[in-house]
Design an enzyme around this catalytic site. Structure first.
Site, PDB file in Angstrom:
ATOM      1  N   LYS A 150       9.473 -68.416  -9.363  1.00  0.00           N
ATOM      2  CA  LYS A 150       9.712 -69.541 -10.263  1.00  0.00           C
ATOM      3  C   LYS A 150      11.148 -70.052 -10.228  1.00  0.00           C
ATOM      4  O   LYS A 150      11.433 -71.106 -10.782  1.00  0.00           O
ATOM      5  CB  LYS A 150       9.310 -69.178 -11.694  1.00  0.00           C
TER       6      LYS A 150
HETATM    7  N1  PMP Z   1       3.012 -65.207 -10.311  1.00  0.00           N
HETATM    8  C1  PMP Z   1       3.914 -65.086 -11.294  1.00  0.00           C
HETATM    9  C2  PMP Z   1       4.472 -63.726 -11.592  1.00  0.00           C
HETATM   10  C3  PMP Z   1       4.307 -66.219 -12.030  1.00  0.00           C
HETATM   11  O1  PMP Z   1       5.215 -66.092 -13.019  1.00  0.00           O
HETATM   12  C4  PMP Z   1       3.726 -67.473 -11.718  1.00  0.00           C
HETATM   13  C5  PMP Z   1       4.125 -68.698 -12.501  1.00  0.00           C
HETATM   14  N2  PMP Z   1       3.557 -68.817 -13.762  1.00  0.00           N
HETATM   15  C6  PMP Z   1       2.775 -67.549 -10.699  1.00  0.00           C
HETATM   16  C7  PMP Z   1       2.457 -66.401 -10.001  1.00  0.00           C
HETATM   17  C8  PMP Z   1       2.044 -68.822 -10.378  1.00  0.00           C
HETATM   18  O2  PMP Z   1       2.791 -69.769  -9.687  1.00  0.00           O
HETATM   19  P1  PMP Z   1       2.546 -71.338  -9.951  1.00  0.00           P
HETATM   20  O3  PMP Z   1       3.007 -71.604 -11.358  1.00  0.00           O
HETATM   21  O4  PMP Z   1       3.386 -72.011  -8.930  1.00  0.00           O
HETATM   22  O5  PMP Z   1       1.092 -71.632  -9.805  1.00  0.00           O
END
Ligand code: PMP
Length: 327
Positions: A45
């Site tokens: 993130k």
């Molecule tokens: N894995 C973790 C540990 C996250 O914090 C997030 C973000 N919420 C994601 C995966 C998912 O990524 P995205 O928000 O880009 O879909």
């Protein structure tokens, strides 16, 4: 002088692709995990956080001394807090009161002002995300990062993660497998990879208790049976970021398979990973089996297991969720 990075935001990205040995050997494919836990704030993130701030700076919405406000329970807030320090902004984070106290502590340690509010569903006006948006609107020189529907999040992965995967696989990636929280990762990477080669398969690896597997598979955005102990992934709605994604098909991973995988990969290969990385690797193995030997499959290692000591890596807590660890 040896290679160096200029500062915090310049250190985001360019993470290595790590070969996942057991997964590769059991499927006859080359399965790689992109080591996003090596970002300076510790997760995937950081990319979204920086691109959202960067776009707000470019548009003039955010100026020195301004404030970044976000509703987030985890990694986005951590990324924003680091970047706000590095660029001279205040950071205010709204968080629901069902989150672990460690998350509040880390954000406060990083310098963010954390406002813990009652946990209510998204449709409720007092949902933490909506409170963040309303608060930002009352301030001068403030932005609401709005990671779910701000497509600067997708742009981060279109401009950085996607090109890195394309170059680091020598243009040989056959499939990209990824879970979804906001959808920024899968949207940006899928758009970039499909532009290079329309044949690259994009697969959503969804946790239980999310509506996205059904959305991709049947077109109906209805929740699958839950709950899931995963954090940061799963969604009940199609965000503006996920709407940009070019997904070919989806797999669904039960929590027990994820738990088995994260414990095994720690004991056998030394990788200490969080639950979304576990869902991603389980998905990548399923996809590799389906495609057959000889393919190159890439997934994301979003963060480490550190933040999940009191849950995913606590066997007694897991037992309360009817999940077991086999020794
Ligand atoms: N894995 C973790 C540990 C996250 O914090 C997030 C973000 N919420 C994601 C995966 C998912 O990524 P995205 O928000 O880009 O879909």
């Amino acid at each position: 002088m040896a290679a160096h990075q200029a500062g915090f935001v310049e250190s985001i990205g360019k993470t290595p692709l790590i070969r996942l040995n057991a997964a590769s050997e059991s499927t006859g494919c080359e399965i790689y995990g992109k080591a996003e836990f090596l970002n300076p704030g510790g997760s995937v993130k950081d990319r979204a956080a920086w691109w959202m701030i960067r776009e707000a700076e470019k548009s003039g919405e955010l100026r020195p001394g301004g404030t970044v406000v976000e509703g987030t329970a985890g990694n986005t807030g951590i990324g924003l807090a680091h970047i706000c320090n590095a660029r001279g902004y205040k950071c205010v984070i709204y968080m629901p009161d069902n989150q672990s106290p460690e998350k509040v502590e880390i954000l406060r340690t990083l310098g963010a002002e954390v406002r813990v509010v009652p946990t209510v569903p998204y449709k409720d006006d007092n949902n933490y995300q909506k409170q963040a948006g309303r608060y930002a609107a009352t301030l001068n020189h403030a932005v609401w990062a709005n990671q779910f529907d701000n497509t600067a999040n997708t742009l981060a992965h279109y401009e950085s993660t996607g090109p890195e995967i394309w170059e680091d696989t020598d243009h040989e990636v056959s499939a990209f497998v990824c879970s979804v929280g906001t959808g920024g990762t899968i949207a940006g990477v899928s758009r970039y990879l499909k532009e290079q080669n329309e044949e690259v398969q994009i697969i959503l690896s969804d946790c239980m208790g999310s509506a996205l597997y059904n959305h991709v598979t049947t077109g109906e955005t209805v929740m699958s049976e839950g709950p899931s102990i995963t954090e940061g992934i799963g969604n009940s709605r199609v965000t503006d970021n996920f709407a940009e994604a070019r997904v070919d098909w989806a797999v669904q991973i039960p929590d027990q398979a994820m738990v088995d995988l994260v414990y095994r990969i720690l004991r056998e290969e030394g990788w200490f990973l969080g639950s979304s990385s576990g869902i991603n690797i389980c998905g990548a193995i399923e996809v590799a089996k389906k495609l057959g030997p000889g393919h190159t499959v890439v997934t994301m290692l979003c963060d480490t297991g550190n933040k999940y000591q009191s849950r995913l890596f606590d066997r007694e807590w897991l037992a309360t969720q009817n999940l077991t660890v086999s020794d």
